[in-house]
Design a protein around this motif. Structure first.
Motif, short mmCIF file in Angstrom:
data_model
loop_
_atom_site.label_atom_id
_atom_site.label_comp_id
_atom_site.label_asym_id
_atom_site.label_seq_id
_atom_site.Cartn_x
_atom_site.Cartn_y
_atom_site.Cartn_z
N GLY A 1 56.45 -25.61 -8.46
CA GLY A 1 55.16 -26.23 -8.15
C GLY A 1 54.21 -26.30 -9.31
O GLY A 1 53.21 -27.04 -9.25
N ALA A 2 54.47 -25.55 -10.37
CA ALA A 2 53.60 -25.59 -11.55
C ALA A 2 54.01 -26.75 -12.45
O ALA A 2 55.15 -27.22 -12.42
CB ALA A 2 53.69 -24.28 -12.30
N SER B 1 50.83 -23.43 -9.96
CA SER B 1 51.42 -23.85 -8.68
C SER B 1 50.44 -23.77 -7.51
O SER B 1 50.51 -24.60 -6.60
CB SER B 1 52.67 -23.01 -8.39
OG SER B 1 52.36 -21.63 -8.39
N PRO B 2 49.50 -22.80 -7.47
CA PRO B 2 48.56 -22.77 -6.33
C PRO B 2 47.30 -23.61 -6.55
O PRO B 2 46.27 -23.36 -5.92
CB PRO B 2 48.21 -21.28 -6.22
CG PRO B 2 48.27 -20.78 -7.61
CD PRO B 2 49.36 -21.59 -8.29
N ALA B 3 47.35 -24.61 -7.44
CA ALA B 3 46.16 -25.38 -7.77
C ALA B 3 45.56 -26.08 -6.56
O ALA B 3 44.34 -26.27 -6.48
CB ALA B 3 46.50 -26.41 -8.84
N LYS B 4 46.40 -26.44 -5.57
CA LYS B 4 45.89 -27.13 -4.39
C LYS B 4 44.95 -26.26 -3.56
O LYS B 4 44.17 -26.77 -2.75
CB LYS B 4 47.07 -27.61 -3.53
CG LYS B 4 47.89 -28.73 -4.18
CD LYS B 4 49.00 -29.21 -3.27
CE LYS B 4 49.79 -30.33 -3.91
NZ LYS B 4 50.90 -30.80 -3.03
N LYS B 5 45.02 -24.96 -3.76
CA LYS B 5 44.12 -24.05 -3.04
C LYS B 5 42.73 -24.02 -3.68
O LYS B 5 41.81 -23.39 -3.16
CB LYS B 5 44.70 -22.65 -3.03
CG LYS B 5 46.03 -22.53 -2.29
CD LYS B 5 46.54 -21.09 -2.34
CE LYS B 5 47.88 -20.96 -1.63
NZ LYS B 5 48.39 -19.56 -1.69
N GLU C 1 48.70 -18.60 -13.32
CA GLU C 1 49.33 -18.51 -12.00
C GLU C 1 48.63 -17.46 -11.15
O GLU C 1 48.35 -17.66 -9.96
CB GLU C 1 50.81 -18.16 -12.14
CG GLU C 1 51.69 -19.30 -12.59
CD GLU C 1 51.79 -20.38 -11.52
OE1 GLU C 1 52.06 -20.05 -10.35
OE2 GLU C 1 51.59 -21.56 -11.86
N GLU C 2 48.33 -16.33 -11.76
CA GLU C 2 47.73 -15.22 -11.04
C GLU C 2 46.30 -15.52 -10.59
O GLU C 2 45.88 -15.13 -9.49
CB GLU C 2 47.74 -13.98 -11.92
CG GLU C 2 47.12 -12.74 -11.29
CD GLU C 2 47.12 -11.55 -12.24
OE1 GLU C 2 46.47 -10.53 -11.90
OE2 GLU C 2 47.76 -11.63 -13.31
N ARG D 1 44.75 -18.73 -10.68
CA ARG D 1 44.52 -20.15 -10.37
C ARG D 1 43.61 -20.80 -11.42
O ARG D 1 42.52 -21.30 -11.14
CB ARG D 1 43.92 -20.33 -8.97
CG ARG D 1 44.82 -19.84 -7.86
CD ARG D 1 44.56 -20.54 -6.53
NE ARG D 1 43.16 -20.63 -6.17
CZ ARG D 1 42.49 -19.70 -5.49
NH1 ARG D 1 43.11 -18.58 -5.13
NH2 ARG D 1 41.22 -19.89 -5.16
#
Length: 406
Positions: free
Chosen positions: A116-117, A139-143, A173-174, A176
């Motif tokens: 996802g990254a 990868s958690p950018a959508k959050k 990653e950790e 965001r």
């Protein structure tokens, strides 16, 4: 005319060490001949370090920059003979073999990508110029992103190498974070150094600061990064440029991270650059903001400097801190001994009235010119720590590093 083929001059450092000044002159004259310069007294401007591996021929220079602005002492570029003499005499105070890129070619490692990254290879252009850049989207950018860090590499480095050495993508990653790695080109500086020493690149709305600021603003808007969570950091020449970005665009960056860098306006040509790197008096720049207001206004700042750095003298960290008015804040000093396998350090903290750290300075015992706590897959890293990347991220996001109760 100005040139960036100072790399050929600095290639002569081996000859200097062998005590053959005539050999130095021959190398320099050959470099000038290759570049088509017949006048041996022509000025030389660069901010580069030595390198022994093959490199592309630099582009021919443009017109001389004669604007010295209010921060300079009006120091002009020096004739070739004086450059050679300065290099010869400066060998005692500045170990040129320790300059970034000497004897170590850069091979960009392949970084693993979490599912996802994305690690994008992009290009930015504006009226001031264009630069390639790498962009790490976690990868958690959508959050929702918690911030963005602009990372400015050192001489002879590139975005891929700098990303590997600092480990910033893992921290992205950790936490965001969006991480931006602008790339300096060999055409704009033959050693891929940011031109921190050049007056035209020390001012707002012009040169490299305008390019970096424009890139920052564009990505901030595109990825909806909170405006108060934009940060800039760099190593060596990149650290010096990070200081310039904080000084020229204080409303854009909430905090600045400087590793082995130099103070704003401390040089305006290659001669003054070498002098300040050796620890000699700087040009005494006039800050763009009111004196004494640096601690409570403008970007917060965290500074890392090795006590044994022979490329950028440790006194430069003191100059950077002085420029922020750190003496006006409440200070505390922490001097932990080195735990097994890690380096000790002395940390100075200057707090703002709201309790956040306006300035942090880390002087790392026995460290040379390398990113503290970095990964050995990147160039100019010192895995023995402390972890400068982690400390910077905590400082950026929370107003203090991990020793928040110091």
């Amino acid at each position: 005319m100005t040139t960036d083929y100072v790399a050929e001059i600095l290639r002569a450092t081996g000859t200097l060490r062998s005590g053959d000044p005539a050999g130095v002159t021959a190398i320099v004259q050959n470099a000038l001949a290759l570049a088509g310069l017949k006048d041996p007294g022509a000025g030389i401007a660069a901010g580069a370090s030595a390198r022994t591996t093959p490199m592309p021929q630099p582009l021919l220079p443009g017109p001389v920059h004669t604007d010295h602005h209010s921060f300079g002492a009006g120091r002009l570029r020096k004739p070739l003979g004086e450059v050679i003499r300065a290099l010869r005499e400066g060998g005692k105070g500045l170990k040129l073999e320790g300059l970034p890129g000497m004897g170590r070619p850069v091979q960009a490692p392949e970084l693993p990508l979490p599912e996802g990254a994305r690690f994008l290879d992009e290009r930015y252009s504006c009226a001031a110029g264009a630069r390639r850049y790498r962009l790490y989207v976690p990868s958690p950018a959508k959050k929702g992103l918690q911030g963005m860090i602009v990372m400015l590499h050192g001489c002879t480095q590139n975005p891929e190498d700098f990303a590997a050495g600092t480990g910033m993508n893992a921290l992205a990653e950790e936490h965001r974070l969006l991480i931006v790695y602008p790339a300096q080109t060999g055409g704009d500086n033959s050693m891929s150094c940011w031109n921190w020493f050049r007056p035209s690149d020390q001012m707002r709305d012009a040169g490299e600061p305008a390019i970096i600021a424009g890139l920052t603003e564009g990505l901030r808007d595109q990825y909806a990064v909170p405006a108060d969570r934009i940060f800039v950091a760099g190593l060596s020449a990149g650290g010096a440029m990070a200081v310039i970005m904080g000084e020229t665009y204080p409303e854009l960056y909430a905090a600045v991270g400087v590793h082995s860098g130099l103070a704003y306006g401390s040089a305006n040509d290659v001669m003054s650059a070498f002098a300040v790197m050796r620890g000699q008096a700087s040009l005494g720049a006039v800050p763009l903001r009111k004196p004494g207001a640096g601690l409570e206004t403008g970007p917060r700042m965290i500074v890392f400097q090795g006590s044994a750095d022979t490329t950028v003298h440790p006194s430069n960290a003191e100059r950077i801190i002085a420029g922020k008015g750190a003496g006006a804040g409440t200070t505390s000093r922490v001097e932990p001994g080195a735990s097994e396998g890690t380096r000790g350090y002395t940390r100075l903290v200057a707090r703002r009235e709201d309790g956040t750290h306006g300035v942090e300075s880390w002087i790392i015992e026995g460290a040379q010119h390398a990113w503290a706590g970095g990964h050995p897959s990147g160039s100019y890293t010192d895995p023995r720590g402390p972890d400068a990347s982690a400390a910077m991220v905590r400082f950026f996001l929370h107003g203090a590093s991990e020793l928040s109760n110091a």
